[in-house]
Motif scaffolding. Structure first.
Motif, PDB file in Angstrom:
ATOM      1  N   ALA A 271      89.291  14.953  58.589  1.00 48.75           N
ATOM      2  CA  ALA A 271      89.522  14.040  59.791  1.00 48.75           C
ATOM      3  C   ALA A 271      91.045  13.803  59.675  1.00 48.75           C
ATOM      4  N   ASN A 272      91.793  13.702  58.447  1.00 47.40           N
ATOM      5  CA  ASN A 272      93.124  13.580  58.648  1.00 47.40           C
ATOM      6  C   ASN A 272      94.197  14.675  58.578  1.00 47.40           C
TER       7      ASN A 272
ATOM      8  N   SER B  98      79.322  18.238  59.925  1.00 47.72           N
ATOM      9  CA  SER B  98      79.667  16.946  59.679  1.00 47.72           C
ATOM     10  C   SER B  98      80.491  16.661  58.679  1.00 47.72           C
ATOM     11  N   MET B  99      79.844  17.311  57.389  1.00 45.76           N
ATOM     12  CA  MET B  99      80.781  17.120  56.118  1.00 45.76           C
ATOM     13  C   MET B  99      82.257  17.556  56.337  1.00 45.76           C
ATOM     14  N   GLN B 100      82.371  18.773  57.161  1.00 47.35           N
ATOM     15  CA  GLN B 100      83.526  19.255  57.182  1.00 47.35           C
ATOM     16  C   GLN B 100      84.500  18.549  58.038  1.00 47.35           C
ATOM     17  N   LEU B 101      83.897  17.950  59.161  1.00 44.69           N
ATOM     18  CA  LEU B 101      84.830  17.012  60.172  1.00 44.69           C
ATOM     19  C   LEU B 101      85.324  15.870  59.289  1.00 44.69           C
ATOM     20  N   ASP B 102      84.506  15.363  58.276  1.00 42.30           N
ATOM     21  CA  ASP B 102      84.966  14.257  57.704  1.00 42.30           C
ATOM     22  C   ASP B 102      85.941  14.516  56.617  1.00 42.30           C
ATOM     23  N   ARG B 103      85.777  15.609  55.954  1.00 35.03           N
ATOM     24  CA  ARG B 103      86.620  16.184  55.130  1.00 35.03           C
ATOM     25  C   ARG B 103      88.065  16.523  55.821  1.00 35.03           C
TER      26      ARG B 103
ATOM     27  N   ARG C  55      74.656  19.278  59.533  1.00 32.35           N
ATOM     28  CA  ARG C  55      74.934  18.192  58.507  1.00 32.35           C
ATOM     29  C   ARG C  55      76.381  19.209  57.792  1.00 32.35           C
TER      30      ARG C  55
ATOM     31  N   HIS D  75      89.015  21.827  61.613  1.00 33.74           N
ATOM     32  CA  HIS D  75      87.856  21.296  61.634  1.00 33.74           C
ATOM     33  C   HIS D  75      86.815  21.785  61.029  1.00 33.74           C
TER      34      HIS D  75
ATOM     35  N   ASP E  91      78.391  23.004  51.256  1.00 34.91           N
ATOM     36  CA  ASP E  91      78.202  22.006  52.472  1.00 34.91           C
ATOM     37  C   ASP E  91      76.793  22.295  52.967  1.00 34.91           C
TER      38      ASP E  91
END
Length: 144
Positions: A29-30, A22-27, A19, A35, A84
């Motif tokens: 993403a741009n 995943s939070m870090q990947l979303d953060r 989880r 990663h 996180d």
């Protein structure tokens, strides 16, 4: 070691880590090439969103321990990772405290005997001091 109480299961820890990742990947993403929190090199304070209280806590640690800007960024990234893992969207003072206290793991302990030093050698060193009650590494003051 022999108590009945058991810690968190490996599966539970794995879920929490997944989880957090995943939070870090979303953060990030741009942001190409980033990663996870450890890969952040600039804008650390912006990317590791912290409460004003967490920022004040980190500033207090910086002043107290005379930490460098590099140590500031490292502590903030570790605090972000701790947040996180807890599923928290903001870094809070508790996260900062835990991160900064982990810092002692990568710093040499001052005043501790070298590996292989015998107890007898340590006792001789203490006995040879002008002030045997002084802590290791502490310099006795003039006139005391």
């Amino acid at each position: 070691m022999q108590s009945v109480a058991r810690g968190e299961s490996s599966a539970s820890i794995r879920d929490r880590v997944e989880r957090a990742r995943s939070m870090q990947l979303d953060r990030f993403a741009n942001l190409p090439g980033i990663h996870c929190n450890a890969q952040v090199r600039s804008n650390v304070a912006e990317l590791c969103e912290a409460t004003p209280q967490a920022k004040a806590t980190l500033a207090a640690w910086l002043d107290r321990d005379k930490l460098s800007a590099r140590a500031h960024d490292r502590a903030l990234k570790v605090a972000r990772t701790i947040a996180d893992l807890e599923g928290d969207l903001l870094v809070r003072p508790g996260h900062v405290n835990e991160a900064v206290q982990m810092r002692c793991l990568d710093r040499p302990l001052t005043g501790s005997p070298a590996r292989g030093t015998s107890v007898r050698d340590v006792l001789r060193t203490i006995a040879a001091r002008k002030d045997p009650g002084a802590a290791p590494g502490e310099q006795p003051r003039e006139g005391t």
